[in-house]
Design a protein around this motif. Structure first.
Motif, PDB file in Angstrom:
ATOM      1  N   ALA A   4      33.298  93.447  31.517  1.00  0.00           N
ATOM      2  CA  ALA A   4      34.556  94.170  31.561  1.00  0.00           C
ATOM      3  C   ALA A   4      34.891  94.872  30.260  1.00  0.00           C
ATOM      4  CB  ALA A   4      35.682  93.206  31.931  1.00  0.00           C
ATOM      5  N   ALA A   5      34.122  94.654  29.220  1.00  0.00           N
ATOM      6  CA  ALA A   5      34.432  95.245  27.924  1.00  0.00           C
ATOM      7  C   ALA A   5      33.348  96.232  27.517  1.00  0.00           C
ATOM      8  CB  ALA A   5      34.541  94.145  26.869  1.00  0.00           C
ATOM      9  N   VAL A   6      33.761  97.239  26.793  1.00  0.00           N
ATOM     10  CA  VAL A   6      32.832  98.230  26.259  1.00  0.00           C
ATOM     11  C   VAL A   6      32.801  98.055  24.754  1.00  0.00           C
ATOM     12  CG1 VAL A   6      32.384 100.697  25.965  1.00  0.00           C
ATOM     13  CG2 VAL A   6      33.282  99.840  28.142  1.00  0.00           C
ATOM     14  N   PHE A   7      31.600  98.089  24.191  1.00  0.00           N
ATOM     15  CA  PHE A   7      31.406  97.908  22.756  1.00  0.00           C
ATOM     16  C   PHE A   7      30.779  99.187  22.229  1.00  0.00           C
ATOM     17  CE2 PHE A   7      28.965  96.516  19.071  1.00  0.00           C
ATOM     18  CZ  PHE A   7      29.888  95.723  18.397  1.00  0.00           C
ATOM     19  N   THR A   8      31.448  99.840  21.301  1.00  0.00           N
ATOM     20  CA  THR A   8      30.946 101.084  20.720  1.00  0.00           C
ATOM     21  C   THR A   8      30.659 100.845  19.245  1.00  0.00           C
ATOM     22  OG1 THR A   8      32.330 102.338  22.248  1.00  0.00           O
ATOM     23  CG2 THR A   8      31.468 103.517  20.336  1.00  0.00           C
ATOM     24  N   MET A   9      29.530 101.375  18.785  1.00  0.00           N
ATOM     25  CA  MET A   9      29.193 101.201  17.382  1.00  0.00           C
ATOM     26  C   MET A   9      28.493 102.442  16.855  1.00  0.00           C
ATOM     27  SD  MET A   9      26.025  98.517  17.824  1.00  0.00           S
ATOM     28  CE  MET A   9      25.511  98.497  16.150  1.00  0.00           C
ATOM     29  N   LYS A  10      28.577 102.614  15.538  1.00  0.00           N
ATOM     30  CA  LYS A  10      27.886 103.722  14.884  1.00  0.00           C
ATOM     31  C   LYS A  10      26.656 103.162  14.201  1.00  0.00           C
ATOM     32  CE  LYS A  10      31.986 106.465  13.957  1.00  0.00           C
ATOM     33  NZ  LYS A  10      32.789 107.154  12.925  1.00  0.00           N
ATOM     34  N   LEU A  11      25.560 103.894  14.289  1.00  0.00           N
ATOM     35  CA  LEU A  11      24.337 103.515  13.606  1.00  0.00           C
ATOM     36  C   LEU A  11      23.499 104.747  13.342  1.00  0.00           C
ATOM     37  CD1 LEU A  11      21.820 102.011  16.064  1.00  0.00           C
ATOM     38  CD2 LEU A  11      24.094 102.573  16.795  1.00  0.00           C
ATOM     39  N   GLU A  12      22.527 104.562  12.493  1.00  0.00           N
ATOM     40  CA  GLU A  12      21.673 105.668  12.124  1.00  0.00           C
ATOM     41  C   GLU A  12      20.868 106.134  13.349  1.00  0.00           C
ATOM     42  OE1 GLU A  12      21.509 102.644  10.735  1.00  0.00           O
ATOM     43  OE2 GLU A  12      22.469 102.925   8.806  1.00  0.00           O
TER      44      GLU A  12
END
Length: 92
Positions: A4-12
């Motif tokens: 039910a959750a969305v996880f967004t992250m920044k990476l190279e």
């Protein structure tokens, strides 16, 4: 387990590309691999916390023992183990 959750992250971009290629090579969706990594991390942190708590209980018990006069001096412990080492050496 419901997702039910969305996880967004920044990476190279290079890391993302390598990760996506490795996930594809293992025939698993990237999201599954990330969930596995997260579970492993959470478990490692819980194990570390449990170990720290175990050590703290041992230290607290040892301090209480010393406060009650039940502890032994460093010299007494050294003498006991010197005698043990001598017995072992004499057997050989």
């Amino acid at each position: 387990m419901a997702k039910a959750a969305v996880f967004t992250m920044k990476l190279e971009p290079e890391l993302r590309a390598e990760f996506m290629a490795a996930a594809e090579a293992s025939h698993r969706p990237a999201s599954q691999v990330v969930r596995e990594l997260m579970r492993e991390f959470v478990q490692r942190e819980q194990d570390r916390h449990d170990h720290d708590a175990f050590l703290q209980r041992k230290v607290d018990a040892a301090r209480l023992s010393v406060d009650r006069g039940l502890g032994r001096s460093h010299e007494a412990v050294e003498a006991e183990f010197a005698a043990r080492r001598a017995r072992i050496t004499d057997r050989g």
